[in-house]
Design a protein around this motif. Structure first.
Motif, PDB file in Angstrom:
ATOM      1  N   SER A  99     -38.981 -63.807 -23.589  1.00 30.20           N
ATOM      2  CA  SER A  99     -38.056 -63.102 -23.744  1.00 30.20           C
ATOM      3  C   SER A  99     -38.267 -61.503 -24.384  1.00 30.20           C
ATOM      4  O   SER A  99     -37.507 -60.683 -24.420  1.00 30.20           O
ATOM      5  N   GLY A 137     -43.906 -62.260 -35.133  1.00 30.59           N
ATOM      6  CA  GLY A 137     -44.689 -62.205 -33.966  1.00 30.59           C
ATOM      7  C   GLY A 137     -46.157 -62.936 -33.951  1.00 30.59           C
ATOM      8  O   GLY A 137     -46.737 -62.667 -32.830  1.00 30.59           O
ATOM      9  N   ASN A 139     -46.959 -66.090 -33.746  1.00 38.25           N
ATOM     10  CA  ASN A 139     -46.812 -67.243 -32.552  1.00 38.25           C
ATOM     11  C   ASN A 139     -46.874 -66.397 -31.265  1.00 38.25           C
ATOM     12  O   ASN A 139     -47.646 -66.785 -30.367  1.00 38.25           O
ATOM     13  N   ALA A 140     -46.144 -65.509 -31.123  1.00 40.15           N
ATOM     14  CA  ALA A 140     -45.705 -64.661 -29.905  1.00 40.15           C
ATOM     15  C   ALA A 140     -47.140 -63.888 -29.273  1.00 40.15           C
ATOM     16  O   ALA A 140     -47.633 -64.369 -28.129  1.00 40.15           O
ATOM     17  N   ASN A 167     -54.015 -59.639 -39.469  1.00 36.97           N
ATOM     18  CA  ASN A 167     -52.785 -59.295 -40.542  1.00 36.97           C
ATOM     19  C   ASN A 167     -53.080 -57.840 -40.874  1.00 36.97           C
ATOM     20  O   ASN A 167     -52.236 -57.495 -41.497  1.00 36.97           O
ATOM     21  N   ASP A 234     -43.317 -64.698 -43.780  1.00 33.64           N
ATOM     22  CA  ASP A 234     -44.640 -65.032 -44.133  1.00 33.64           C
ATOM     23  C   ASP A 234     -45.310 -63.847 -45.227  1.00 33.64           C
ATOM     24  O   ASP A 234     -45.937 -63.176 -44.792  1.00 33.64           O
ATOM     25  N   GLY A 281     -40.133 -67.967 -36.815  1.00 33.71           N
ATOM     26  CA  GLY A 281     -40.716 -68.360 -38.112  1.00 33.71           C
ATOM     27  C   GLY A 281     -39.565 -69.175 -38.846  1.00 33.71           C
ATOM     28  O   GLY A 281     -38.604 -70.014 -38.107  1.00 33.71           O
ATOM     29  N   ARG A 284     -35.693 -69.018 -38.528  1.00 33.14           N
ATOM     30  CA  ARG A 284     -34.731 -69.559 -37.645  1.00 33.14           C
ATOM     31  C   ARG A 284     -34.310 -71.183 -38.221  1.00 33.14           C
ATOM     32  O   ARG A 284     -33.489 -71.728 -38.154  1.00 33.14           O
TER      33      ARG A 284
HETATM   34  P1  NDP Z   1     -41.491 -67.592 -33.419  1.00 27.68           P
HETATM   35  O1  NDP Z   1     -42.486 -67.829 -32.292  1.00 27.68           O
HETATM   36  O2  NDP Z   1     -40.745 -68.640 -33.956  1.00 27.68           O
HETATM   37  O3  NDP Z   1     -40.607 -66.415 -32.832  1.00 27.68           O
HETATM   38  C1  NDP Z   1     -40.715 -65.557 -31.670  1.00 27.68           C
HETATM   39  C2  NDP Z   1     -40.210 -65.870 -30.791  1.00 27.68           C
HETATM   40  O4  NDP Z   1     -38.756 -65.918 -30.844  1.00 27.68           O
HETATM   41  C3  NDP Z   1     -40.303 -64.912 -29.427  1.00 27.68           C
HETATM   42  O5  NDP Z   1     -41.547 -65.375 -28.803  1.00 27.68           O
HETATM   43  C4  NDP Z   1     -39.200 -65.298 -28.473  1.00 27.68           C
HETATM   44  O6  NDP Z   1     -39.352 -66.537 -27.969  1.00 27.68           O
HETATM   45  C5  NDP Z   1     -38.041 -65.498 -29.699  1.00 27.68           C
HETATM   46  N1  NDP Z   1     -36.988 -64.376 -29.833  1.00 27.68           N
HETATM   47  C6  NDP Z   1     -35.751 -64.597 -29.696  1.00 27.68           C
HETATM   48  N2  NDP Z   1     -35.028 -63.332 -30.044  1.00 27.68           N
HETATM   49  C7  NDP Z   1     -36.280 -62.393 -30.155  1.00 27.68           C
HETATM   50  C8  NDP Z   1     -36.193 -60.892 -30.329  1.00 27.68           C
HETATM   51  N3  NDP Z   1     -35.116 -60.341 -30.738  1.00 27.68           N
HETATM   52  N4  NDP Z   1     -37.343 -60.360 -30.779  1.00 27.68           N
HETATM   53  C9  NDP Z   1     -38.375 -60.921 -30.506  1.00 27.68           C
HETATM   54  N5  NDP Z   1     -38.456 -62.507 -30.140  1.00 27.68           N
HETATM   55  C10 NDP Z   1     -37.376 -62.972 -30.091  1.00 27.68           C
HETATM   56  O7  NDP Z   1     -42.327 -66.813 -34.480  1.00 27.68           O
HETATM   57  P2  NDP Z   1     -43.330 -65.426 -34.600  1.00 27.68           P
HETATM   58  O8  NDP Z   1     -44.103 -65.158 -33.259  1.00 27.68           O
HETATM   59  O9  NDP Z   1     -42.568 -64.559 -35.164  1.00 27.68           O
HETATM   60  O10 NDP Z   1     -44.329 -66.002 -35.648  1.00 27.68           O
HETATM   61  C11 NDP Z   1     -44.141 -66.332 -36.723  1.00 27.68           C
HETATM   62  C12 NDP Z   1     -44.791 -67.291 -37.319  1.00 27.68           C
HETATM   63  O11 NDP Z   1     -46.212 -67.402 -37.157  1.00 27.68           O
HETATM   64  C13 NDP Z   1     -44.611 -67.524 -39.089  1.00 27.68           C
HETATM   65  O12 NDP Z   1     -44.005 -68.622 -39.327  1.00 27.68           O
HETATM   66  C14 NDP Z   1     -45.931 -67.273 -39.619  1.00 27.68           C
HETATM   67  O13 NDP Z   1     -46.066 -68.205 -40.721  1.00 27.68           O
HETATM   68  C15 NDP Z   1     -46.694 -67.985 -38.438  1.00 27.68           C
HETATM   69  N6  NDP Z   1     -48.091 -67.595 -38.392  1.00 27.68           N
HETATM   70  C16 NDP Z   1     -48.877 -66.627 -39.030  1.00 27.68           C
HETATM   71  C17 NDP Z   1     -49.994 -66.442 -38.888  1.00 27.68           C
HETATM   72  C18 NDP Z   1     -50.754 -65.339 -39.566  1.00 27.68           C
HETATM   73  O14 NDP Z   1     -49.903 -64.429 -40.103  1.00 27.68           O
HETATM   74  N7  NDP Z   1     -52.048 -64.909 -39.747  1.00 27.68           N
HETATM   75  C19 NDP Z   1     -51.087 -67.072 -38.035  1.00 27.68           C
HETATM   76  C20 NDP Z   1     -50.034 -68.206 -37.256  1.00 27.68           C
HETATM   77  C21 NDP Z   1     -48.863 -68.327 -37.441  1.00 27.68           C
HETATM   78  P3  NDP Z   1     -38.739 -66.949 -26.333  1.00 27.68           P
HETATM   79  O15 NDP Z   1     -39.447 -66.036 -25.417  1.00 27.68           O
HETATM   80  O16 NDP Z   1     -39.036 -68.229 -26.212  1.00 27.68           O
HETATM   81  O17 NDP Z   1     -37.140 -66.395 -26.617  1.00 27.68           O
END
Ligand code: NDP
Length: 380
Positions: A99, A137, A139-140, A167, A234, A281, A284
């Protein structure tokens, strides 16, 4: 949320007040164990508010992800091959990016960095620039990197080892600035212009000396981390980005700059990477974080980052103003005495009286707090 849980561990959840940023008022949710941070931040915001508050902004939320490519015979040829497929690679990433792409984000660019003669030989590092919209972002972008790896290996003939975000998110900077009139800074012992000079002197030390810069930036992060933590983001990621950015020119330095204008008024500016989101993260999964985001009510991750930058500037001002005038212990010691009284086993209603006795006696020590608590228990 995590593994091997034995319970919950709660911390104070507070609101910093007086913040006006880009002509909008904010209550800043903060989760922190350190006394004085919230009070100092709110006090600083009150002074900035007198001249209209902070101006703040941030970049598009573009994260950097890295793929480490090894076992390449010819780095130049591999680079050329990857770049000639740039459009296909970006399209393939976006096709699997969910998305975020529908929301206007997704893969933006590919850059290639070359490392020759390392301890393990030559390598290319591919940088993917990926707009994560309202998410931090990690995970994304990590998913995007893993998804594209087979194509990158096929095109380059190399072997991918690490695939992970950086980072040092220096494509995702946030900045804030503000002004405080010199006359607002008058103290019992010094006119405002002298205080402005003392603040600038303190700030310059942090620009030139890493020993001071570390503490100066720690003070900045007191505010930013507390807000980042409250909103379920984070804070280790934000910390890592901030300190790496503070070293970008080869010497660790201050994340802020302070100067005066021709009327002698104090101006400050902060700039740092701020990878934080309002979805995803823990934002949610954690009810407290959801409440914090609702209280702050940012309309986007960019707005959250801008607000965090303003909080960092406010916190930094509060610390250097205190250091350059009274010293920070005067304000801290009352709070410290409170903690000692609690640690000594004082009942909540007895704490103010015990604190006052410690201050009056000029003895802010655990042993003395215990003595008073014991005395009170014996008396009751
Ligand atoms: P998520 O994967 O939980 O959230 C991102 C997902 O949310 C998107 O891929 C999308 O998925 C969905 N989404 C819904 N609405 C929106 C919107 N308006 N904008 C963007 N995305 C939206 O988490 P993050 O990718 O943000 O990752 C953060 C987490 O990763 C933290 O918990 C962090 O601690 C952890 N982390 C950090 C690392 C580091 O800093 N080195 C390494 C690894 C993990 P969909 O397509 O399914 O809708």
């Amino acid at each position: 949320m995590i593994e091997n849980v034995i319970g919950r561990y709660s911390l104070p959840f507070a609101l910093a007040t007086n913040f006006r940023i880009n002509e909008r008022d904010y209550l800043i949710p903060m989760v922190i164990e350190e006394p004085s941070v919230v009070a100092a931040c709110s006090y600083a915001a009150k002074l900035f508010r007198k001249t209209g508050g902070f101006s703040a902004s941030s970049d598009e939320p573009v994260m950097i992800g890295q793929i480490q490519l090894l076992d390449l015979r010819d780095l130049a040829k591999a680079t050329e091959a990857i770049l000639s497929h740039r459009a296909d690679i970006l399209a393939e990433i976006n096709a699997g990016a969910g998305s975020i792409v529908e929301r206007g984000g997704g893969a933006r660019d590919l850059k290639i960095r070359k490392f020759e003669g390392s301890r393990i030989g030559n390598m290319l590092v591919i940088h993917l620039h990926f707009d994560t919209r309202d998410a931090m972002g990690a995970n994304a972008i990590n998913s995007a990197l893993e998804g594209i790896t087979p194509s990158i290996e096929r095109i380059s003939g190399g072997r991918a080892n690490l695939r992970i975000l950086s980072n040092l998110s220096d494509r995702r900077l946030a900045w804030a600035s503000g002004m405080i009139e010199a006359e607002t800074l008058v103290t019992e012992g010094a006119p405002g212009v002298k205080v402005v000079d003392a603040i600038i002197e303190a700030a310059v030390l942090a620009e030139i000396d890493p020993y001071r810069a570390a503490t100066h930036n720690k003070g900045i992060m007191n505010g930013i981390d507390a807000m980042i933590m409250a909103t379920g983001n984070d804070w280790r990621a934000v910390e890592a980005g901030a300190h790496a950015y503070a070293s970008r020119d080869g010497q660790y330095t201050s994340l802020t700059r302070w100067w005066k204008d021709e009327d002698g008024n104090l101006h400050g500016r902060i700039e740092l990477p701020l990878a934080a989101g309002i979805v995803g993260g823990a934002t949610r999964a954690h009810r407290g974080a959801q409440a914090a985001v609702r209280i702050l009510s940012p309309r986007s991750a960019r707005e959250l980052a801008s607000v965090a930058a303003a909080v960092g500037l406010a916190q930094n001002f509060a610390a250097i103003r205190a250091l350059a005038t009274d010293g920070i212990q005067r304000g801290h010691m009352r709070m410290h005495a409170r903690q000692l009284a609690l640690a000594a086993g004082a009942a909540a209603e007895d704490v103010p009286g015990i604190v006052q006795r410690m201050i009056d006696a000029g003895s802010i020590r655990l042993a003395y707090a215990k003595e008073i608590v014991k005395e009170r228990k014996q008396g009751s």
